[in-house]
Design an enzyme around this catalytic site. Structure first.
Site, PDB file in Angstrom:
ATOM      1  N   LYS A   1      -7.147  -1.127  -9.932  1.00  0.00           N
ATOM      2  CA  LYS A   1      -7.785  -1.932  -8.870  1.00  0.00           C
ATOM      3  C   LYS A   1      -9.057  -1.215  -8.419  1.00  0.00           C
ATOM      4  CE  LYS A   1      -7.015  -3.515  -4.105  1.00  0.00           C
ATOM      5  NZ  LYS A   1      -7.755  -2.541  -3.290  1.00  0.00           N
TER       6      LYS A   1
ATOM      7  N   THR B   1      -5.373   2.415  -7.551  1.00  0.00           N
ATOM      8  CA  THR B   1      -6.696   2.140  -6.970  1.00  0.00           C
ATOM      9  C   THR B   1      -7.670   3.205  -7.449  1.00  0.00           C
ATOM     10  OG1 THR B   1      -5.697   1.057  -5.071  1.00  0.00           O
ATOM     11  CG2 THR B   1      -7.949   1.851  -4.796  1.00  0.00           C
TER      12      THR B   1
ATOM     13  N   HIS C   1     -12.984  -3.099  -2.704  1.00  0.00           N
ATOM     14  CA  HIS C   1     -12.166  -2.556  -1.610  1.00  0.00           C
ATOM     15  C   HIS C   1     -12.518  -3.240  -0.282  1.00  0.00           C
ATOM     16  CE1 HIS C   1      -9.508   1.151  -1.174  1.00  0.00           C
ATOM     17  NE2 HIS C   1      -9.577   0.736   0.064  1.00  0.00           N
TER      18      HIS C   1
ATOM     19  N   TYR D   1      -2.672   5.720  -4.854  1.00  0.00           N
ATOM     20  CA  TYR D   1      -3.825   6.606  -5.033  1.00  0.00           C
ATOM     21  C   TYR D   1      -3.288   7.815  -5.791  1.00  0.00           C
ATOM     22  CZ  TYR D   1      -6.441   4.021  -1.464  1.00  0.00           C
ATOM     23  OH  TYR D   1      -7.103   3.049  -0.760  1.00  0.00           O
TER      24      TYR D   1
ATOM     25  N   SER E   1       0.830  -1.205   0.000  1.00  0.00           N
ATOM     26  CA  SER E   1       0.000   0.000   0.000  1.00  0.00           C
ATOM     27  C   SER E   1       0.859   1.247   0.000  1.00  0.00           C
ATOM     28  CB  SER E   1      -0.895   0.002   1.244  1.00  0.00           C
ATOM     29  OG  SER E   1      -1.540   1.253   1.381  1.00  0.00           O
TER      30      SER E   1
HETATM   31  C1  LIG Z   1      -7.534  -2.351   6.755  1.00  0.00           C
HETATM   32  C2  LIG Z   1      -7.569  -2.252   5.263  1.00  0.00           C
HETATM   33  C3  LIG Z   1      -6.778  -1.326   4.615  1.00  0.00           C
HETATM   34  C4  LIG Z   1      -6.806  -1.244   3.220  1.00  0.00           C
HETATM   35  N1  LIG Z   1      -5.966  -0.376   2.609  1.00  0.00           N
HETATM   36  C5  LIG Z   1      -5.948  -0.304   1.260  1.00  0.00           C
HETATM   37  C6  LIG Z   1      -5.041   0.554   0.600  1.00  0.00           C
HETATM   38  O1  LIG Z   1      -4.247   1.223   1.218  1.00  0.00           O
HETATM   39  N2  LIG Z   1      -5.096   0.586  -0.750  1.00  0.00           N
HETATM   40  C7  LIG Z   1      -5.978  -0.165  -1.484  1.00  0.00           C
HETATM   41  O2  LIG Z   1      -6.002  -0.098  -2.702  1.00  0.00           O
HETATM   42  N3  LIG Z   1      -6.828  -1.014  -0.867  1.00  0.00           N
HETATM   43  C8  LIG Z   1      -6.833  -1.108   0.470  1.00  0.00           C
HETATM   44  N4  LIG Z   1      -7.662  -1.979   1.087  1.00  0.00           N
HETATM   45  C9  LIG Z   1      -8.498  -2.889   0.278  1.00  0.00           C
HETATM   46  C10 LIG Z   1      -7.730  -4.199  -0.017  1.00  0.00           C
HETATM   47  O3  LIG Z   1      -6.700  -3.969  -0.923  1.00  0.00           O
HETATM   48  C11 LIG Z   1      -8.624  -5.284  -0.594  1.00  0.00           C
HETATM   49  O4  LIG Z   1      -9.309  -4.769  -1.716  1.00  0.00           O
HETATM   50  C12 LIG Z   1      -9.625  -5.888   0.372  1.00  0.00           C
HETATM   51  O5  LIG Z   1      -9.119  -5.917   1.670  1.00  0.00           O
HETATM   52  C13 LIG Z   1      -9.962  -7.297  -0.069  1.00  0.00           C
HETATM   53  O6  LIG Z   1     -10.948  -7.834   0.721  1.00  0.00           O
HETATM   54  P1  LIG Z   1     -10.680  -8.857   1.939  1.00  0.00           P
HETATM   55  O7  LIG Z   1     -10.142  -8.035   3.062  1.00  0.00           O
HETATM   56  O8  LIG Z   1     -12.056  -9.374   2.192  1.00  0.00           O
HETATM   57  O9  LIG Z   1      -9.715  -9.930   1.471  1.00  0.00           O
HETATM   58  C14 LIG Z   1      -7.660  -2.077   2.482  1.00  0.00           C
HETATM   59  C15 LIG Z   1      -8.453  -3.029   3.137  1.00  0.00           C
HETATM   60  C16 LIG Z   1      -8.407  -3.122   4.506  1.00  0.00           C
HETATM   61  C17 LIG Z   1      -9.255  -4.163   5.177  1.00  0.00           C
HETATM   62  C1  LIG Z   2      -5.999   8.623   4.437  1.00  0.00           C
HETATM   63  C2  LIG Z   2      -5.662   7.220   4.564  1.00  0.00           C
HETATM   64  C3  LIG Z   2      -5.455   6.574   3.276  1.00  0.00           C
HETATM   65  C4  LIG Z   2      -5.278   5.143   3.474  1.00  0.00           C
HETATM   66  C5  LIG Z   2      -6.378   4.395   2.871  1.00  0.00           C
HETATM   67  C6  LIG Z   2      -6.410   3.018   3.331  1.00  0.00           C
HETATM   68  C7  LIG Z   2      -7.534   2.320   2.694  1.00  0.00           C
HETATM   69  O1  LIG Z   2      -7.613   2.232   1.490  1.00  0.00           O
HETATM   70  C8  LIG Z   2      -8.553   1.705   3.502  1.00  0.00           C
HETATM   71  O2  LIG Z   2      -9.436   1.044   2.950  1.00  0.00           O
HETATM   72  O3  LIG Z   2      -8.496   1.877   4.729  1.00  0.00           O
END
Ligand SMILES: Cc1cc2nc3c(=O)[nH]c(=O)nc-3n(C[C@H](O)[C@H](O)[C@H](O)COP(=O)(O)O)c2cc1C
Ligand SMILES: CCCCCCC(=O)C(=O)O
Length: 331
Positions: free
Chosen positions: A207, A142, A231, A116, A93
């Site tokens: 994504k 994303t 997401h 992002y 990330s």
């Molecule tokens: C705590 C958390 C943080 C996440 N942070 C990001 C991120 O920084 N960038 C992003 O593209 N997706 C982020 N996601 C989405 C994940 O990449 C992913 O799409 C999702 O977790 C998949 O679903 P699952 O948790 O059911 O396996 C985040 C998801 C979670 C749960």
């Molecule tokens: C301002 C924080 C940006 C991080 C985003 C993390 C993310 O995608 C999520 O689902 O949480």
């Protein structure tokens, strides 16, 4: 659920600060989509084919999906995740709590950088350069986050920023390291993707695609691959489960680029269903965080090992090959 994954989840919940557990576990709104991502797999069944005489591929068609702030889960944070990944591609990330150069240095397999697009393209370009210099093999843009999802659990806890000592390290010296310096913008468009293609030779993935027409547009804009994702149920609580959106996107892309699915994948059987519906691979989000919180590097490794073992077993049961005609609705 596999008892090892259940144990890691329960341990993670026990050791994590409840505010941070809720940040990881939670979704947007009523969390309908969060639940549906997992439920969608339970609505489907596989009709195995027999006597095919195929061997079983040793590959694990899995990527580690990008998730923010691993040092909230474990002091080693993204370093532990990277070490545990082995040959599995880690999509790191942009909001990591370890700089991307250190993540790549700790990894033994491929690392892709999740981005992002920032409204200030100079900041975006500087992030791309950091990813390139670090040795990332691809950029994953994303596109499902024109604004932040509203997570009721975080709002209830007043969770807006990282605790002292933790920072969004990739933003250091660019726009400040506080979370609020990572901007999401509804002004981001396909033009920004084209500009990214002009500034880097890294393969670009998108994504967060759910509409088949967006997948077609993405292919037209030269992407290397598409991730069907909502997401993890964290952006809009009205969308379909990722798995339910997958077949139409696969059909629209028509084999021109690989399609990866993430959201709700919790077992080797889930991996098999997604592959049978046309995914080239799946992404794993929260289970990796549970492994990390429960037992650091070792915990993440256990998650991947369990998924590998289950997936190979299901694949063997299905004759070593997975196709859409093998998927039926569970009555
Ligand atoms: C705590 C958390 C943080 C996440 N942070 C990001 C991120 O920084 N960038 C992003 O593209 N997706 C982020 N996601 C989405 C994940 O990449 C992913 O799409 C999702 O977790 C998949 O679903 P699952 O948790 O059911 O396996 C985040 C998801 C979670 C749960
Ligand atoms: C301002 C924080 C940006 C991080 C985003 C993390 C993310 O995608 C999520 O689902 O949480």
């Amino acid at each position: 659920m596999n008892p090892v994954l259940a144990e890691l989840h329960d341990k993670a919940r026990a050791v994590l600060d409840p505010v941070h557990y809720d940040f990881f576990a939670g979704g947007v709104g009523d969390e309908v989509v969060l639940a549906d991502n997992e439920a969608a797999f339970r609505r489907l069944a596989l009709l195995p084919r027999v006597l095919r005489g195929n061997g079983i591929s040793q590959d694990l068609p899995v990527l580690i999906s990008p998730t923010a702030f691993h040092r909230l889960a474990h002091p080693d944070g993204e370093l532990a995740t990277a070490r545990a990944a082995g040959g599995t591609t880690l999509v790191s990330s942009m909001a990591s709590t370890v700089p991307i150069a250190e993540v790549v240095a700790a990894a033994t397999g491929p690392v892709w950088f999740q981005l992002y697009v920032q409204p200030d393209m100079d900041v975006t370009e500087a992030l791309v350069r950091r990813a390139e210099r670090a040795g990332c093999a691809a950029l994953v843009v994303t596109v499902d986050s024109p604004v932040f999802g509203r997570h009721r659990r975080d709002i209830a806890h007043g969770f807006h920023d990282l605790p002292a000592g933790l920072a969004a390290e990739n933003m250091r010296d660019l726009a400040g390291v506080a979370l609020r310096n990572i901007e999401m913008s509804p002004a981001v468009s396909w033009e920004h993707l084209d500009r990214l293609r002009d500034v880097t030779t890294l393969p670009l993935w998108v994504k967060g695609v759910l509409h088949p027409q967006d997948a077609v547009l993405a292919v037209g804009h030269g992407v290397a691959g598409v991730v069907v994702s909502n997401h993890g149920g964290r952006q809009l609580d009205l969308v379909p489960a990722s798995l339910d959106a997958l077949p139409a996107v696969v059909d629209a892309v028509a084999g021109r680029v690989p399609v990866v699915l993430d959201g709700g994948v919790r077992s080797g059987g889930d991996i098999a269903l997604a592959l049978a519906l046309g995914a080239s691979a799946v992404g794993i989000g929260r289970p990796v965080l549970w492994g990390l919180a429960a037992d650091g590097e070792q915990g993440v490794r256990r998650v991947l090992d369990v998924l590998r073992d289950e997936y190979r077993h299901v694949l063997a049961m299905c004759g070593g090959e997975l196709t859409r005609d093998m998927v039926v609705a569970r009555c």
